[in-house]
Write a protein that holds these residues in place. Structure first.
Motif, PDB file in Angstrom:
ATOM      1  N   HIS A 218      39.581  29.830  37.702  1.00 26.22           N
ATOM      2  CA  HIS A 218      39.829  31.272  37.450  1.00 26.22           C
ATOM      3  C   HIS A 218      38.888  32.195  38.649  1.00 26.22           C
ATOM      4  O   HIS A 218      39.244  33.174  38.848  1.00 26.22           O
ATOM      5  CB  HIS A 218      39.404  31.615  35.957  1.00 26.22           C
ATOM      6  N   GLU A 219      37.585  31.709  38.724  1.00 26.26           N
ATOM      7  CA  GLU A 219      36.613  32.350  39.480  1.00 26.26           C
ATOM      8  C   GLU A 219      37.156  32.126  40.858  1.00 26.26           C
ATOM      9  O   GLU A 219      37.027  33.235  41.692  1.00 26.26           O
ATOM     10  CB  GLU A 219      35.282  31.823  39.332  1.00 26.26           C
ATOM     11  N   LEU A 220      37.903  31.134  41.395  1.00 29.14           N
ATOM     12  CA  LEU A 220      38.292  31.168  42.728  1.00 29.14           C
ATOM     13  C   LEU A 220      39.553  31.933  42.884  1.00 29.14           C
ATOM     14  O   LEU A 220      39.626  32.304  44.059  1.00 29.14           O
ATOM     15  CB  LEU A 220      38.347  29.528  42.962  1.00 29.14           C
ATOM     16  N   ARG A 221      40.403  31.792  41.872  1.00 28.15           N
ATOM     17  CA  ARG A 221      41.497  32.605  41.973  1.00 28.15           C
ATOM     18  C   ARG A 221      41.592  34.082  42.137  1.00 28.15           C
ATOM     19  O   ARG A 221      42.106  34.718  42.942  1.00 28.15           O
ATOM     20  CB  ARG A 221      42.638  32.586  40.739  1.00 28.15           C
ATOM     21  N   THR A 222      40.258  34.753  41.724  1.00 26.73           N
ATOM     22  CA  THR A 222      40.242  35.967  41.960  1.00 26.73           C
ATOM     23  C   THR A 222      40.016  36.559  43.274  1.00 26.73           C
ATOM     24  O   THR A 222      40.619  37.213  43.834  1.00 26.73           O
ATOM     25  CB  THR A 222      39.190  36.630  40.686  1.00 26.73           C
ATOM     26  N   PRO A 223      38.795  36.074  43.889  1.00 19.97           N
ATOM     27  CA  PRO A 223      38.726  36.448  45.318  1.00 19.97           C
ATOM     28  C   PRO A 223      39.685  36.059  46.347  1.00 19.97           C
ATOM     29  O   PRO A 223      40.116  36.901  47.279  1.00 19.97           O
ATOM     30  CB  PRO A 223      37.238  35.866  45.588  1.00 19.97           C
ATOM     31  N   LEU A 224      40.289  34.905  46.072  1.00 20.74           N
ATOM     32  CA  LEU A 224      41.745  34.326  46.946  1.00 20.74           C
ATOM     33  C   LEU A 224      42.708  35.479  46.756  1.00 20.74           C
ATOM     34  O   LEU A 224      43.272  35.747  47.678  1.00 20.74           O
ATOM     35  CB  LEU A 224      42.016  33.071  46.552  1.00 20.74           C
ATOM     36  N   THR A 225      42.788  35.819  45.803  1.00 20.87           N
ATOM     37  CA  THR A 225      44.033  36.760  45.314  1.00 20.87           C
ATOM     38  C   THR A 225      43.643  38.237  46.071  1.00 20.87           C
ATOM     39  O   THR A 225      44.592  38.709  46.984  1.00 20.87           O
ATOM     40  CB  THR A 225      44.305  37.160  43.810  1.00 20.87           C
ATOM     41  N   ILE A 226      42.588  38.683  45.965  1.00 20.27           N
ATOM     42  CA  ILE A 226      42.103  39.969  46.677  1.00 20.27           C
ATOM     43  C   ILE A 226      42.106  39.947  48.202  1.00 20.27           C
ATOM     44  O   ILE A 226      42.889  40.625  48.706  1.00 20.27           O
ATOM     45  CB  ILE A 226      40.793  40.528  45.980  1.00 20.27           C
ATOM     46  N   GLN A 228      44.130  37.582  49.755  1.00 15.02           N
ATOM     47  CA  GLN A 228      45.472  37.599  50.243  1.00 15.02           C
ATOM     48  C   GLN A 228      46.286  38.990  50.137  1.00 15.02           C
ATOM     49  O   GLN A 228      46.850  39.141  51.166  1.00 15.02           O
ATOM     50  CB  GLN A 228      46.411  36.600  49.295  1.00 15.02           C
ATOM     51  N   ASN A 229      45.900  39.593  49.271  1.00 16.65           N
ATOM     52  CA  ASN A 229      46.598  41.006  48.970  1.00 16.65           C
ATOM     53  C   ASN A 229      46.057  41.943  50.300  1.00 16.65           C
ATOM     54  O   ASN A 229      46.900  42.767  50.896  1.00 16.65           O
ATOM     55  CB  ASN A 229      46.176  41.757  47.727  1.00 16.65           C
ATOM     56  N   LYS A 230      44.853  41.855  50.354  1.00 17.44           N
ATOM     57  CA  LYS A 230      44.358  42.801  51.383  1.00 17.44           C
ATOM     58  C   LYS A 230      45.029  42.461  52.857  1.00 17.44           C
ATOM     59  O   LYS A 230      45.432  43.119  53.825  1.00 17.44           O
ATOM     60  CB  LYS A 230      42.958  42.708  51.733  1.00 17.44           C
ATOM     61  N   LEU A 231      45.089  41.098  53.327  1.00 19.73           N
ATOM     62  CA  LEU A 231      45.599  40.355  54.356  1.00 19.73           C
ATOM     63  C   LEU A 231      47.105  40.752  54.636  1.00 19.73           C
ATOM     64  O   LEU A 231      47.733  41.298  55.560  1.00 19.73           O
ATOM     65  CB  LEU A 231      45.315  39.194  54.461  1.00 19.73           C
ATOM     66  N   GLU A 232      47.969  40.672  53.407  1.00 19.65           N
ATOM     67  CA  GLU A 232      49.447  41.054  53.456  1.00 19.65           C
ATOM     68  C   GLU A 232      49.479  42.605  53.724  1.00 19.65           C
ATOM     69  O   GLU A 232      50.357  42.747  54.281  1.00 19.65           O
ATOM     70  CB  GLU A 232      49.879  40.713  52.100  1.00 19.65           C
ATOM     71  N   ALA A 246      39.499  50.142  57.569  1.00 16.51           N
ATOM     72  CA  ALA A 246      38.159  49.638  57.257  1.00 16.51           C
ATOM     73  C   ALA A 246      37.613  49.173  56.003  1.00 16.51           C
ATOM     74  O   ALA A 246      37.058  48.133  55.727  1.00 16.51           O
ATOM     75  CB  ALA A 246      37.256  50.839  58.035  1.00 16.51           C
ATOM     76  N   GLU A 247      38.204  49.994  54.925  1.00 14.58           N
ATOM     77  CA  GLU A 247      37.968  49.578  53.676  1.00 14.58           C
ATOM     78  C   GLU A 247      38.625  48.376  53.219  1.00 14.58           C
ATOM     79  O   GLU A 247      37.707  47.484  52.469  1.00 14.58           O
ATOM     80  CB  GLU A 247      38.640  50.947  52.704  1.00 14.58           C
ATOM     81  N   ASN A 248      39.892  48.266  53.566  1.00 18.46           N
ATOM     82  CA  ASN A 248      40.243  46.845  53.149  1.00 18.46           C
ATOM     83  C   ASN A 248      39.888  45.843  53.869  1.00 18.46           C
ATOM     84  O   ASN A 248      39.774  44.738  53.119  1.00 18.46           O
ATOM     85  CB  ASN A 248      41.890  47.024  53.643  1.00 18.46           C
ATOM     86  N   ILE A 249      39.665  45.789  54.972  1.00 16.70           N
ATOM     87  CA  ILE A 249      38.824  44.956  55.798  1.00 16.70           C
ATOM     88  C   ILE A 249      37.254  44.654  55.302  1.00 16.70           C
ATOM     89  O   ILE A 249      37.136  43.304  54.880  1.00 16.70           O
ATOM     90  CB  ILE A 249      38.630  45.145  57.176  1.00 16.70           C
ATOM     91  N   ALA A 250      36.706  45.576  54.679  1.00 15.44           N
ATOM     92  CA  ALA A 250      35.383  45.306  53.998  1.00 15.44           C
ATOM     93  C   ALA A 250      35.560  44.739  52.646  1.00 15.44           C
ATOM     94  O   ALA A 250      34.655  43.828  52.399  1.00 15.44           O
ATOM     95  CB  ALA A 250      34.854  46.729  53.822  1.00 15.44           C
ATOM     96  N   ILE A 251      36.582  45.042  51.877  1.00 11.53           N
ATOM     97  CA  ILE A 251      36.820  44.455  50.498  1.00 11.53           C
ATOM     98  C   ILE A 251      36.983  43.037  50.919  1.00 11.53           C
ATOM     99  O   ILE A 251      36.530  42.034  50.060  1.00 11.53           O
ATOM    100  CB  ILE A 251      37.910  45.355  49.832  1.00 11.53           C
ATOM    101  N   ALA A 252      37.933  42.649  51.669  1.00 16.65           N
ATOM    102  CA  ALA A 252      38.253  41.269  52.146  1.00 16.65           C
ATOM    103  C   ALA A 252      37.120  40.442  52.522  1.00 16.65           C
ATOM    104  O   ALA A 252      36.863  39.414  52.220  1.00 16.65           O
ATOM    105  CB  ALA A 252      39.465  41.023  53.251  1.00 16.65           C
TER     106      ALA A 252
END
Length: 451
Positions: A218-226, A228-232, A246-252
């Motif tokens: 569960h803990e690994l899925r959350t950051p991986l999902t974020i 992936q969404n930002k890269l897409e 810049a904001e999306n890159i910073a979040i990723a």
């Protein structure tokens, strides 16, 4: 599925324990029975040998006694003298005819059916007469040169009545069977108890492992999902400039750092479970070591509008793994800064307590409720999930802290930091197990350092 596997494993443990207990009890019963039977006939066999020596040494002695004597009287006489009261001798001619009919008296009618078997000469045997009387016998061939010519060249059957011994053996056998039955029932109960007792830590470990895997996924899925969404999202806007996203890159990037930290923590816990970590215990000046470790965090705390203060520490030495204690302080200080408001003070101190020393990190934050203190060191446990998300916590730091403290054979606890906040107190020995390898790690040779 797991419940069926657990039940099957518990039944296997039950049957293995039950069979083991049963074999032990049966073997013990057989050994006791054989030893008792051999012991109870030992005195009788010794009496027969004594009588044989007496018969071959000189004139015969009157040894016949009427059957009418009571068993109690017979036993008393048997204990009172080497010459047994219950001994009877039958003299046979080489042709097998009984020659001492007159001496046997009323016993002759009972003993007349005994047949001479010369092949049994010198052997200790047990015979039954008329199906009522039991005798232990020894057949002796008297030499022709014997001083007593009345028995010279003849056969003497020395007989010792063993009815009391038979009765004792029968009683003992009955008691043994009852005892074995009771112990057999006890073995069932003990096997059930031991199977449950053995399965308890296995089930607890299985449950913890299942929970750990689920929480880790569960803990690994959350950051991986974020990420992936930002890269897409970035892929849908190939003509944008970096500054536009810049904001999306910073979040990723932030989620990548969080994922890296989580992976490191999971690897640390995996090493703690496998006991493969190699430790390096060194003699360390605690005051200098704490000052060197706390110094980089003071600027971080100041940048957050908080104050980190190292209280005066007495000059003493302790044997510790500097890298692990540094990681412990990193976890405790980082935890204190996350949950402390701006303008508050975080304190780090150390003191001697008998042959131990305490590392104390206190904050002026929101504090921890009494109910949460019992689980605060559990893996993935967080007092406030939403706040932990904001601060980047994953619920593994304090579990790693507890593992580090256990490596040093110490304890860690959380207390109130009056008037507000919490205190994490790690109590460590000055010399863990006198230099022996601590639990969960392999120790390198100690060095002397004074940081």
């Amino acid at each position: 599925m797991s419940n069926k596997v657990n039940r099957a494993q518990q039944w296997r443990l039950f049957w293995s324990s039950f069979i083991g207990f049963t074999l032990i009890f049966v073997l013990l019963g057989v050994i006791v029975f054989v030893l008792f039977r051999r012991t109870i006939l030992t005195s009788t066999d010794q009496t027969l040998r004594v009588e044989r020596s007496a018969r071959l040494a000189g004139p015969p002695r009157q040894t016949t006694q009427p059957f009418g004597q009571t068993q109690n009287n017979q036993q008393a006489q048997h204990r009172a003298s080497i010459h047994p009261f219950m001994t009877t001798t039958v003299i046979f001619s080489p042709a097998g005819k009984i020659l001492n009919k007159a001496q046997l008296g009323s016993r002759y009618s009972t003993l007349k059916n005994i047949v001479l078997d010369t092949s049994q000469r010198g052997e200790l045997r047990t015979i039954s007469v008329d199906g009522k009387y039991n005798f232990r016998t020894l057949l002796v061939k008297v030499p022709a040169s014997n001083a007593d010519q009345s028995v010279a060249g003849k056969y003497i059957l020395i007989m010792e009545n063993i009815d009391p011994q038979k009765a004792a053996m029968s009683t003992f056998t009955r008691v043994m069977l009852i005892t074995m039955g009771v112990f057999w029932l006890l073995s069932i109960l003990m096997s059930m108890w031991m199977s449950r007792l053995t399965m308890r830590p296995i089930l607890r470990s299985w449950g913890r492992q299942t929970e750990f895997v689920g929480n880790a996924a569960h803990e690994l899925r959350t950051p991986l999902t974020i990420i992936q969404n930002k890269l897409e999202l970035l892929l849908t806007k190939p003509n944008d400039k970096i500054i536009d996203q810049a904001e999306n890159i910073a979040i990723a990037s932030s989620e990548s750092q969080r994922l890296q930290k989580l992976t490191q923590d999971l690897l640390a816990l995996a090493r703690s479970d496998s006991n493969t970590l190699q430790t390096n215990f060194e003699t360390t000046h605690v005051a200098g070591f704490l000052e060197h470790t706390v110094e980089p965090y003071t600027e971080i705390a100041a940048s957050q509008g908080k104050k980190l203060e190292l209280l005066p520490v007495a000059d003493f030495k302790a044997i510790l793994d500097q890298n692990l204690i540094h990681q412990l302080m990193n976890i405790l200080i980082d935890n204190a800064m996350k949950y402390s408001p701006q303008g508050s003070t975080i304190t780090v101190s150390a003191k001697l307590v008998n042959r131990k020393w305490q590392l104390i990190v206190g904050d002026q934050g929101i504090g921890i409720k009494e109910a949460d203190r019992k689980r605060i060191f559990d893996r993935f446990y967080r007092v406030d999930t939403s706040r932990s998300r904001q601060t980047g916590g994953n619920g593994l730091g304090l579990s790693i802290a507890q593992w580090i403290v256990s490596l040093h054979h110490g304890t860690i606890a959380v207390k109130d930091n009056l008037p507000q906040g919490s205190q994490f107190v790690a109590t460590l020995p000055l010399n863990p197990e006198n230099g022996l390898t601590p639990v969960g790690g392999r120790k390198k040779a100690k060095k002397n350092k004074g940081n």
